[in-house]
Design a protein around this motif. Structure first.
Motif, PDB file in Angstrom:
ATOM      1  N   LEU A   1      14.441  34.451  52.486  1.00  0.00           N
ATOM      2  CA  LEU A   1      13.925  35.475  53.399  1.00  0.00           C
ATOM      3  C   LEU A   1      14.339  35.195  54.843  1.00  0.00           C
ATOM      4  CD1 LEU A   1      10.313  35.963  51.946  1.00  0.00           C
ATOM      5  CD2 LEU A   1      12.332  37.381  51.567  1.00  0.00           C
ATOM      6  N   ILE A   2      14.223  33.954  55.259  1.00  0.00           N
ATOM      7  CA  ILE A   2      14.621  33.597  56.622  1.00  0.00           C
ATOM      8  C   ILE A   2      16.128  33.738  56.797  1.00  0.00           C
ATOM      9  CG2 ILE A   2      14.729  31.708  58.289  1.00  0.00           C
ATOM     10  CD1 ILE A   2      12.063  30.701  57.086  1.00  0.00           C
ATOM     11  N   GLY A   3      16.879  33.336  55.750  1.00  0.00           N
ATOM     12  CA  GLY A   3      18.339  33.405  55.813  1.00  0.00           C
ATOM     13  C   GLY A   3      18.879  34.806  55.937  1.00  0.00           C
ATOM     14  N   CYS A   4      18.156  35.782  55.402  1.00  0.00           N
ATOM     15  CA  CYS A   4      18.627  37.168  55.487  1.00  0.00           C
ATOM     16  C   CYS A   4      17.922  37.956  56.589  1.00  0.00           C
ATOM     17  CB  CYS A   4      18.477  37.878  54.145  1.00  0.00           C
ATOM     18  SG  CYS A   4      16.774  38.080  53.582  1.00  0.00           S
ATOM     19  N   GLY A   5      17.085  37.272  57.384  1.00  0.00           N
ATOM     20  CA  GLY A   5      16.453  37.923  58.516  1.00  0.00           C
ATOM     21  C   GLY A   5      15.283  38.812  58.152  1.00  0.00           C
ATOM     22  N   TYR A   6      14.432  38.356  57.251  1.00  0.00           N
ATOM     23  CA  TYR A   6      13.269  39.144  56.832  1.00  0.00           C
ATOM     24  C   TYR A   6      12.207  39.149  57.931  1.00  0.00           C
ATOM     25  CZ  TYR A   6       8.860  40.112  54.347  1.00  0.00           C
ATOM     26  OH  TYR A   6       7.632  40.611  53.961  1.00  0.00           O
ATOM     27  N   ASP A   7      11.649  40.333  58.224  1.00  0.00           N
ATOM     28  CA  ASP A   7      10.595  40.504  59.224  1.00  0.00           C
ATOM     29  C   ASP A   7       9.374  41.065  58.517  1.00  0.00           C
ATOM     30  OD1 ASP A   7       8.856  41.318  61.238  1.00  0.00           O
ATOM     31  OD2 ASP A   7      10.455  41.959  62.585  1.00  0.00           O
ATOM     32  N   GLU A   8       8.337  40.218  58.311  1.00  0.00           N
ATOM     33  CA  GLU A   8       7.165  40.639  57.536  1.00  0.00           C
ATOM     34  C   GLU A   8       6.303  41.651  58.285  1.00  0.00           C
ATOM     35  OE1 GLU A   8       5.884  37.176  59.993  1.00  0.00           O
ATOM     36  OE2 GLU A   8       7.583  37.583  58.656  1.00  0.00           O
ATOM     37  N   VAL A   9       6.399  41.693  59.599  1.00  0.00           N
ATOM     38  CA  VAL A   9       5.593  42.628  60.388  1.00  0.00           C
ATOM     39  C   VAL A   9       6.205  44.023  60.368  1.00  0.00           C
ATOM     40  CG1 VAL A   9       4.675  43.148  62.669  1.00  0.00           C
ATOM     41  CG2 VAL A   9       4.717  40.775  61.853  1.00  0.00           C
ATOM     42  N   ASN A  10       7.506  44.107  60.653  1.00  0.00           N
ATOM     43  CA  ASN A  10       8.183  45.403  60.683  1.00  0.00           C
ATOM     44  C   ASN A  10       8.730  45.830  59.323  1.00  0.00           C
ATOM     45  OD1 ASN A  10       7.880  45.811  63.544  1.00  0.00           O
ATOM     46  ND2 ASN A  10       9.429  44.200  63.837  1.00  0.00           N
ATOM     47  N   LYS A  11       8.616  44.936  58.322  1.00  0.00           N
ATOM     48  CA  LYS A  11       9.075  45.221  56.964  1.00  0.00           C
ATOM     49  C   LYS A  11      10.556  45.600  56.940  1.00  0.00           C
ATOM     50  CE  LYS A  11       4.934  44.742  55.114  1.00  0.00           C
ATOM     51  NZ  LYS A  11       4.225  44.277  56.313  1.00  0.00           N
ATOM     52  N   THR A  12      11.393  44.709  57.506  1.00  0.00           N
ATOM     53  CA  THR A  12      12.832  44.938  57.537  1.00  0.00           C
ATOM     54  C   THR A  12      13.575  43.667  57.161  1.00  0.00           C
ATOM     55  OG1 THR A  12      12.946  44.354  59.892  1.00  0.00           O
ATOM     56  CG2 THR A  12      12.654  46.699  59.347  1.00  0.00           C
ATOM     57  N   VAL A  13      14.844  43.827  56.744  1.00  0.00           N
ATOM     58  CA  VAL A  13      15.752  42.709  56.470  1.00  0.00           C
ATOM     59  C   VAL A  13      17.025  42.946  57.264  1.00  0.00           C
ATOM     60  CG1 VAL A  13      17.219  41.652  54.716  1.00  0.00           C
ATOM     61  CG2 VAL A  13      14.836  42.152  54.195  1.00  0.00           C
ATOM     62  N   ALA A  14      17.413  41.976  58.077  1.00  0.00           N
ATOM     63  CA  ALA A  14      18.566  42.144  58.967  1.00  0.00           C
ATOM     64  C   ALA A  14      19.893  42.126  58.218  1.00  0.00           C
ATOM     65  CB  ALA A  14      18.550  41.054  60.047  1.00  0.00           C
ATOM     66  N   ASP A  15      20.032  41.280  57.204  1.00  0.00           N
ATOM     67  CA  ASP A  15      21.299  41.120  56.488  1.00  0.00           C
ATOM     68  C   ASP A  15      21.062  41.277  54.988  1.00  0.00           C
ATOM     69  OD1 ASP A  15      23.765  40.411  55.466  1.00  0.00           O
ATOM     70  OD2 ASP A  15      24.026  38.660  56.774  1.00  0.00           O
ATOM     71  N   VAL A  16      21.148  42.511  54.516  1.00  0.00           N
ATOM     72  CA  VAL A  16      20.897  42.802  53.102  1.00  0.00           C
ATOM     73  C   VAL A  16      21.956  42.162  52.215  1.00  0.00           C
ATOM     74  CG1 VAL A  16      20.736  44.653  51.382  1.00  0.00           C
ATOM     75  CG2 VAL A  16      19.675  44.942  53.624  1.00  0.00           C
ATOM     76  N   ASP A  17      23.217  42.145  52.677  1.00  0.00           N
ATOM     77  CA  ASP A  17      24.289  41.547  51.875  1.00  0.00           C
ATOM     78  C   ASP A  17      24.027  40.066  51.632  1.00  0.00           C
ATOM     79  OD1 ASP A  17      26.978  41.779  50.630  1.00  0.00           O
ATOM     80  OD2 ASP A  17      27.520  40.339  52.190  1.00  0.00           O
ATOM     81  N   MET A  18      23.516  39.375  52.638  1.00  0.00           N
ATOM     82  CA  MET A  18      23.184  37.965  52.465  1.00  0.00           C
ATOM     83  C   MET A  18      22.035  37.799  51.471  1.00  0.00           C
ATOM     84  SD  MET A  18      23.696  34.799  53.011  1.00  0.00           S
ATOM     85  CE  MET A  18      24.918  34.856  54.332  1.00  0.00           C
ATOM     86  N   MET A  19      21.058  38.685  51.511  1.00  0.00           N
ATOM     87  CA  MET A  19      19.966  38.630  50.539  1.00  0.00           C
ATOM     88  C   MET A  19      20.503  38.730  49.118  1.00  0.00           C
ATOM     89  SD  MET A  19      16.687  41.180  49.977  1.00  0.00           S
ATOM     90  CE  MET A  19      15.496  40.253  50.949  1.00  0.00           C
ATOM     91  N   ILE A  20      21.418  39.659  48.893  1.00  0.00           N
ATOM     92  CA  ILE A  20      21.987  39.852  47.552  1.00  0.00           C
ATOM     93  C   ILE A  20      22.709  38.586  47.094  1.00  0.00           C
ATOM     94  CG2 ILE A  20      23.677  41.170  46.215  1.00  0.00           C
ATOM     95  CD1 ILE A  20      23.048  43.529  48.133  1.00  0.00           C
ATOM     96  N   LYS A  21      23.510  37.999  47.983  1.00  0.00           N
ATOM     97  CA  LYS A  21      24.249  36.770  47.618  1.00  0.00           C
ATOM     98  C   LYS A  21      23.293  35.635  47.270  1.00  0.00           C
ATOM     99  CE  LYS A  21      28.648  37.367  50.077  1.00  0.00           C
ATOM    100  NZ  LYS A  21      28.534  38.794  50.366  1.00  0.00           N
ATOM    101  N   LEU A  22      22.236  35.484  48.044  1.00  0.00           N
ATOM    102  CA  LEU A  22      21.293  34.401  47.797  1.00  0.00           C
ATOM    103  C   LEU A  22      20.462  34.640  46.545  1.00  0.00           C
ATOM    104  CD1 LEU A  22      20.099  33.737  51.467  1.00  0.00           C
ATOM    105  CD2 LEU A  22      21.559  32.262  50.059  1.00  0.00           C
ATOM    106  N   VAL A  23      20.077  35.881  46.283  1.00  0.00           N
ATOM    107  CA  VAL A  23      19.283  36.202  45.096  1.00  0.00           C
ATOM    108  C   VAL A  23      20.026  35.817  43.821  1.00  0.00           C
ATOM    109  CG1 VAL A  23      18.388  38.121  43.716  1.00  0.00           C
ATOM    110  CG2 VAL A  23      17.819  37.967  46.137  1.00  0.00           C
ATOM    111  N   GLY A  24      21.346  36.005  43.815  1.00  0.00           N
ATOM    112  CA  GLY A  24      22.127  35.631  42.632  1.00  0.00           C
ATOM    113  C   GLY A  24      22.700  34.233  42.701  1.00  0.00           C
ATOM    114  N   GLY A  25      23.236  33.855  43.857  1.00  0.00           N
ATOM    115  CA  GLY A  25      23.960  32.591  43.974  1.00  0.00           C
ATOM    116  C   GLY A  25      23.089  31.359  43.881  1.00  0.00           C
TER     117      GLY A  25
END
Length: 474
Positions: free
Chosen positions: A402-426
């Motif tokens: 979550l931190i690596g992809c720029g997750y913001d729990e207050v605004n409910k956003t992710v800054a780097d969705v592509d990085m989230m996808i790579k980390l979720v699988g990799g």
């Protein structure tokens, strides 16, 4: 069955009937655990409004405490025999702790954040402690039920896996719709209500098994007779376990594979919320994966018996690693690819999982055969400890993603969705690679070596029982 039946090495109960009761108990148990296993991290950030770091910190702290208690629980069960039997008693006491503890994690009161943290901390410890004793009770009863009959032991283990995966299917189809339904009423928290309902189901399932096994495991007034489990010193139990190289390989490899699967589960809700922007497809994903794992639980046991436990581990590791690589680097955030890749991983994971705790039972039996020290109950308890170790890392690894992809729990956003996808699988793919290498090159207990150990231990325990009975008469 009493202790003499166990020593004789032959099942004296209807194995088919007992195995199906295990199936019912595990189905109910895993339905009861489905909310906390899948959504405790998500609930902590989305409903309790904890930051990712706070979520990781409190869950990691509680899981470390749970690990310590879980380790001690193996020693407790090995050393004491309560009024309903050494193992069966924990099918009564443990489920109550599980239900109360897990429910505490899903209560969102209008209280200071510190109180919420404390409730999650205490609740998770209660859940984990209860599960330690429940699993010890269930797994410790398998040798007492089946004796030295390897096929009977694996039949029960297979039913355990089948129950777990049928529960996964049922809870996958029910959980999110039920949460949304109760949320829509506007009067109660959906997660809280579903957790309460599922906890009741879990209690009922364990009650069936507790009653059915009343003749298998009873209070033994001679439990601490010389040579039996209760008389072995704790220091001897621990020191012998530490020198069991095959046990250590199993522990390390299982920590890695359980961590990988739990990270996948923990990140699923985030993936469908932010990578696909389609949270409603989470139900479809969980249901399809549930079908895949449930089908594998019924189809894989004969195949696993044929190729052996070690080959099952290697195949399962590769079958989980490859689709996760594809998901992370070639899926493009597609919800369809996510479902397909995870379903393949869930199916192949069961090739080894259908053996349940039998690898640890084998390790305990082999060590008794080689050293003469009976620490089988404690060794079997390591199967549950492995999953507890893995949960320590899940919160931290989830936070890293979550931190690596720029997750913001207050605004409910992710800054780097592509990085989230790579980390979720990799990330899970890398862990499954390490698991596969450990089992391929580190695990060396063949089926034939274990069979020799089982047969020799039956004779040893019979001699000890005869000597204890002779001393009592004298």
């Amino acid at each position: 069955m009493n202790q003499q039946t166990e020593i004789a090495g032959k099942p004296a109960v209807n194995i088919n009937k007992i195995s199906w009761l295990y199936f019912i108990a595990l189905t109910c148990q895993m339905i009861g655990n489905s909310v906390i296993n899948s959504f405790v991290s998500f609930y902590a950030t989305e409903r309790l409004l904890l930051s990712a770091a706070m979520m990781a910190g409190i869950l990691t702290a509680s899981r470390v405490c749970d690990l310590v208690i879980g380790t001690l629980s193996g020693l407790v069960v090995q050393k004491v025999c309560p009024r309903f039997g050494q193992y069966r008693s924990w099918l009564l006491y443990g489920p109550l702790m599980v239900s109360i503890g897990s429910t505490l994690c899903f209560i969102n009161l209008d209280v200071p954040m510190g109180v919420k943290l404390f409730m999650v901390f205490i609740g998770y410890i209660g859940y984990g402690t209860g599960m330690s004793f429940v699993q010890l009770g269930q797994n410790g009863l398998i040798p007492k039920i089946a004796g030295a009959d390897g096929r009977a032991r694996q039949k029960i283990a297979s039913r355990i896996t089948q129950g777990q995966n049928v529960a996964r299917l049922l809870s996958s189809a029910m959980l999110v719709p039920m949460v949304l339904f109760f949320d829509s009423l506007g009067k109660v928290d959906g997660y809280t209500m579903v957790q309460i309902i599922f906890s009741v189901i879990a209690l009922v399932g364990q009650a069936f098994l507790f009653v059915a096994l009343r003749e298998v495991d009873k209070y033994d007034p001679h439990f601490k007779a010389e040579g039996m489990g209760g008389s072995v010193k704790i220091t001897k139990i621990l020191s012998t376990a530490v020198t069991n190289s095959q046990l250590l390989i199993l522990l390390l490899s299982d920590v890695i594979r359980f961590t990988a699967m739990q990270v996948i589960s923990a990140l699923g809700a985030y993936y469908f919320t932010y990578a696909t922007d389609n949270y409603s497809m989470l139900t479809v994903s969980m249901t399809v994966q549930g079908f895949a794992s449930a089908a594998a639980a019924f189809l894989c046991p004969p195949f696993s018996r044929k190729i052996g436990k070690k080959n099952s581990a290697i195949l399962a590791g590769l079958g989980c690693m490859l689709p996760m690589i594809y998901l992370g680097f070639f899926s493009g955030g597609s919800w369809l690819v996510y479902i397909i890749c995870n379903s393949i991983a869930q199916f192949t994971f069961v090739i080894l999982a259908c053996n349940g705790p039998t690898l640890y039972i084998d390790a305990g039996e082999y060590q008794l055969y080689k050293t003469g020290v009976d620490n089988r109950t404690f060794v079997t308890s390591i199967f549950g400890i492995a999953s507890k170790f893995s949960w320590i890392f899940v919160g931290g690894l989830t936070a890293v993603v979550l931190i690596g992809c720029g997750y913001d729990e207050v605004n409910k956003t992710v800054a780097d969705v592509d990085m989230m996808i790579k980390l979720v699988g990799g990330l899970p793919a890398a862990m499954f690679l390490v698991f596969t290498l450990l089992m391929a090159f580190g695990y060396r207990l063949s089926e034939d070596r274990v069979k020799v150990a089982y047969e020799a231990n039956i004779k040893t325990m019979q001699a000890r029982a005869d000597a204890a009975a002779k001393n009592d008469k004298g």
